[in-house]
Scaffold this motif. Structure first.
Motif, mmCIF file in Angstrom:
data_model
loop_
_atom_site.group_PDB
_atom_site.id
_atom_site.type_symbol
_atom_site.label_atom_id
_atom_site.label_comp_id
_atom_site.label_asym_id
_atom_site.label_seq_id
_atom_site.Cartn_x
_atom_site.Cartn_y
_atom_site.Cartn_z
ATOM 1 N N ALA A 1 2.798 0.123 -1.229
ATOM 2 C CA ALA A 1 2.347 -0.222 0.122
ATOM 3 C C ALA A 1 1.370 -1.381 0.133
ATOM 4 C CB ALA A 1 1.699 0.998 0.772
ATOM 5 N N SER B 1 0.251 -5.431 -1.160
ATOM 6 C CA SER B 1 0.551 -6.754 -1.714
ATOM 7 C C SER B 1 -0.754 -7.436 -2.068
ATOM 8 C CB SER B 1 1.332 -7.614 -0.712
ATOM 9 O OG SER B 1 2.629 -7.102 -0.507
ATOM 10 N N THR C 1 6.390 -9.975 -0.488
ATOM 11 C CA THR C 1 6.805 -9.020 0.538
ATOM 12 C C THR C 1 6.146 -9.365 1.864
ATOM 13 O OG1 THR C 1 7.057 -7.256 -1.111
ATOM 14 C CG2 THR C 1 6.843 -6.588 1.194
ATOM 15 N N ARG D 1 4.480 -8.770 5.199
ATOM 16 C CA ARG D 1 3.749 -7.643 5.777
ATOM 17 C C ARG D 1 2.919 -8.117 6.972
ATOM 18 N NH1 ARG D 1 3.958 -3.383 2.111
ATOM 19 N NH2 ARG D 1 4.050 -3.903 -0.112
ATOM 20 N N GLY E 1 3.243 -11.733 10.796
ATOM 21 C CA GLY E 1 3.043 -11.295 9.430
ATOM 22 C C GLY E 1 3.191 -12.436 8.447
ATOM 23 N N THR F 1 3.534 -13.168 3.815
ATOM 24 C CA THR F 1 3.460 -12.663 2.458
ATOM 25 C C THR F 1 2.086 -13.004 1.882
ATOM 26 O OG1 THR F 1 4.282 -14.700 1.432
ATOM 27 C CG2 THR F 1 5.935 -13.095 2.165
ATOM 28 N N VAL G 1 -2.366 -0.838 9.216
ATOM 29 C CA VAL G 1 -2.519 -2.120 8.532
ATOM 30 C C VAL G 1 -3.986 -2.358 8.200
ATOM 31 C CG1 VAL G 1 -2.201 -4.628 8.685
ATOM 32 C CG2 VAL G 1 -0.546 -3.102 9.767
ATOM 33 N N LEU H 1 -3.113 -7.105 1.206
ATOM 34 C CA LEU H 1 -2.456 -6.604 2.414
ATOM 35 C C LEU H 1 -2.019 -5.161 2.173
ATOM 36 C CD1 LEU H 1 -0.124 -9.678 3.185
ATOM 37 C CD2 LEU H 1 -2.467 -9.298 3.975
ATOM 38 N N GLN I 1 -0.087 -1.892 3.975
ATOM 39 C CA GLN I 1 0.781 -1.456 5.068
ATOM 40 C C GLN I 1 1.172 -0.007 4.803
ATOM 41 O OE1 GLN I 1 4.436 -3.657 5.397
ATOM 42 N NE2 GLN I 1 4.890 -2.920 7.457
ATOM 43 N N HIS I 2 0.470 0.915 5.470
ATOM 44 C CA HIS I 2 0.663 2.336 5.182
ATOM 45 C C HIS I 2 0.013 3.145 6.300
ATOM 46 C CE1 HIS I 2 -0.125 6.221 3.073
ATOM 47 N NE2 HIS I 2 1.037 5.955 2.514
#
Length: 500
Positions: free
Chosen positions: A65, A67, A86, A88, A401, A403, A456, A476, A478-479
């Motif tokens: 989750a 980066s 990725t 996000r 968003g 990367t 986030v 970052l 994201q979860h």
């Protein structure tokens, strides 16, 4: 089938043995460095640093989750990259694209102009037989103080009595109606304000709650700025026992038209505050976004009230309109320079100011083009359409968003550009000021932008290493548990600083 094995030393020809001994010693000396590069404890490029891993486990956030990307500011090879390609959501960290692009393309001295012209005749007694027209250009910094000073200059130029209207030209931004309740259902929060070519005081009022010096043991509430036709109705009881805590949750706040009045221009409104207030809180402020799909009602009330307080008279009303064709400029208000605006945006993560700046730049296409041109020296370019998605430039979006790689190389490009001093100065210093004053990661040595939304959490900026080198850092998360991710990002900042 015969197995393969190294020959015993006794089988090595004598002439070759000195060479092999030197090779063995060389490998032994290199072993600590190759071990550091691969060890998760020290955070090699393809592994997570042990402190970050521990923080993730403690918060129940999986490594998938997150980066991460850390590299020297001068563009050297990265110290750490984990799922860095990725895409996000990055929340308010996206403001780095907007503010950086503005500093690169407009320059730190850029200003906005708010022009004023008069129709009719201004007589020697200060009476204008026509209207005052005000044309906005998107100035994000027209706060209450600037509005009052702008109108005081009208008075200083001899204007006293306006027999017509005050006409506001907002056409510099062609925008659909903005619904402040649409994003998260919190339409009275100032961060949900929409952009406006003539944005006044961010379309917000501030309630000031404080112990009453004239009546010990009582609570006084004031509203700033005062608005024409708005009454403050206070039923706040002092609480002498409770600790401060979440004092806002105990209060009921309602903004509504006064009952029994038809709705028309500047019809009466009431701001009603009631409930207990702990005296242990001392003086507190409560910013509130004024209701409405656009800023016309707020602007009308603010300008009418301010003009009256300055001794001016207005026979007509404040309304939207267009600038008269061929009209000259009577007065012009110049905004703060862009460098100061960028500082306010990044230090305090001001969404509506970022949106104003984003529209001034020309929106998503123009901003993305600036980013891609700046990062095109890196091969391959990390900021194509699959690596960077822009919406409103503030990060208050479910579609924006980036990367970690794109964001990191953008920060490297900014470091190498003339925009660097103003961009870096605009970033909060961890443990010291702005939105990071309570952060512990690399306290006093990291200038970073932070961001958070539901699900986030993000951080990006620059960290001074203990070695004297500076690093770009991007994290970052994201979860669903991202609200608890600050220890993870603090650990990343601390690890980045510990670069000896």
């Amino acid at each position: 089938m015969r197995s393969l094995r190294l020959s015993p030393a006794s089988r090595i020809p004598p002439a070759a043995r000195p060479t092999l001994r030197r090779l063995a010693w060389g490998l032994l000396l290199l072993w600590p460095f190759t071990s550091w590069a691969q060890s998760p404890t020290h955070g090699g490029p393809s592994s997570l640093p042990a402190p970050v891993t521990a923080a993730l486990q403690a918060q129940g956030i999986p490594a998938e989750a997150v980066s991460l990307w850390v590299a020297p500011v001068d563009g050297g090879p990265p110290r750490l990259q984990h799922l860095s390609e990725t895409l996000r959501p990055a929340a308010s960290v996206m403001k780095l694209f907007t503010t950086g692009a503005a500093l690169r393309t407009l320059g730190p001295a850029w200003t906005w102009q708010t022009d004023v012209t008069l129709t009719g005749t201004l007589r020697p007694d200060g009476t204008l037989t026509g209207s005052v027209h005000v044309r906005g250009s998107g100035d994000p910094s027209l706060r209450m103080e600037q509005v009052s000073l702008m109108l005081s200059r009208w008075r200083g130029a001899g204007l006293r009595h306006i027999q017509g209207d005050i006409v506001l030209d907002r056409t510099a931004f062609q925008l659909p109606a903005h619904d402040p309740w649409a994003f998260d259902g919190k339409g009275l929060r100032p961060y949900n304000a929409g952009p406006d070519a003539l944005l006044l005081n961010h379309q917000a009022v501030t309630l000031h709650l404080m112990p009453d010096a004239a009546r010990p043991g009582q609570v006084r509430v004031a509203m700033e700025p005062p608005l024409a036709g708005v009454t403050l109705d206070v039923e706040v009881a002092p609480d002498t026992r409770a600790g401060c805590g979440d004092w806002r949750a105990a209060l009921d706040l309602q903004l509504s038209p006064a009952p029994g009045w038809p709705q028309h221009h500047l019809s009466p409104w009431r701001v009603h505050v009631r409930g207990p207030y702990p005296l242990s809180c001392g003086a507190q402020t409560w910013p509130v976004l004024w209701p409405g799909a656009n800023g016309e009602d707020f602007a009308a009330r603010l300008l009418t009230q301010t003009w009256r307080q300055l001794g001016g008279e207005l026979d007509g009303q404040v309304r939207s309109g267009v600038w008269p064709a061929g009209a000259g400029i009577w007065q012009s208000w110049t905004s703060e320079p862009l460098a100061e605006v960028v500082r306010d945006i990044n230090k305090f993560s001001n969404n509506v100011m970022a949106r104003q700046l984003f529209l001034t730049l020309g929106g998503a296409e123009a901003t993305a083009r600036t980013v891609r041109e700046a990062t095109s020296t890196h091969a391959p370019s990390p900021c194509g359409s699959a690596q960077l998605v822009l919406d409103n430039g503030s990060g208050l979006s479910r579609t924006e968003g980036s990367t970690a790689l794109c964001l990191g190389q953008w920060l490297q490009a900014l470091w190498a550009s003339p925009a660097m001093p103003d961009l870096v100065a605009s970033l909060p210093l961890t443990g010291v000021d702005g939105t990071t004053r309570r952060w512990q990661g690399a306290a006093g040595y990291a200038r970073v932008k932070t961001g958070s939304l539901s699900g986030v959490a993000a951080v990006a900026g620059y960290v001074d290493g203990e070695s004297g080198r500076r690093h770009v850092v991007v994290g970052l998360v994201q979860h669903p548990g991202a609200a608890a991710a600050r220890p993870v990002l603090d650990a990343l900042l601390n690890w980045t600083r510990q670069d000896r």
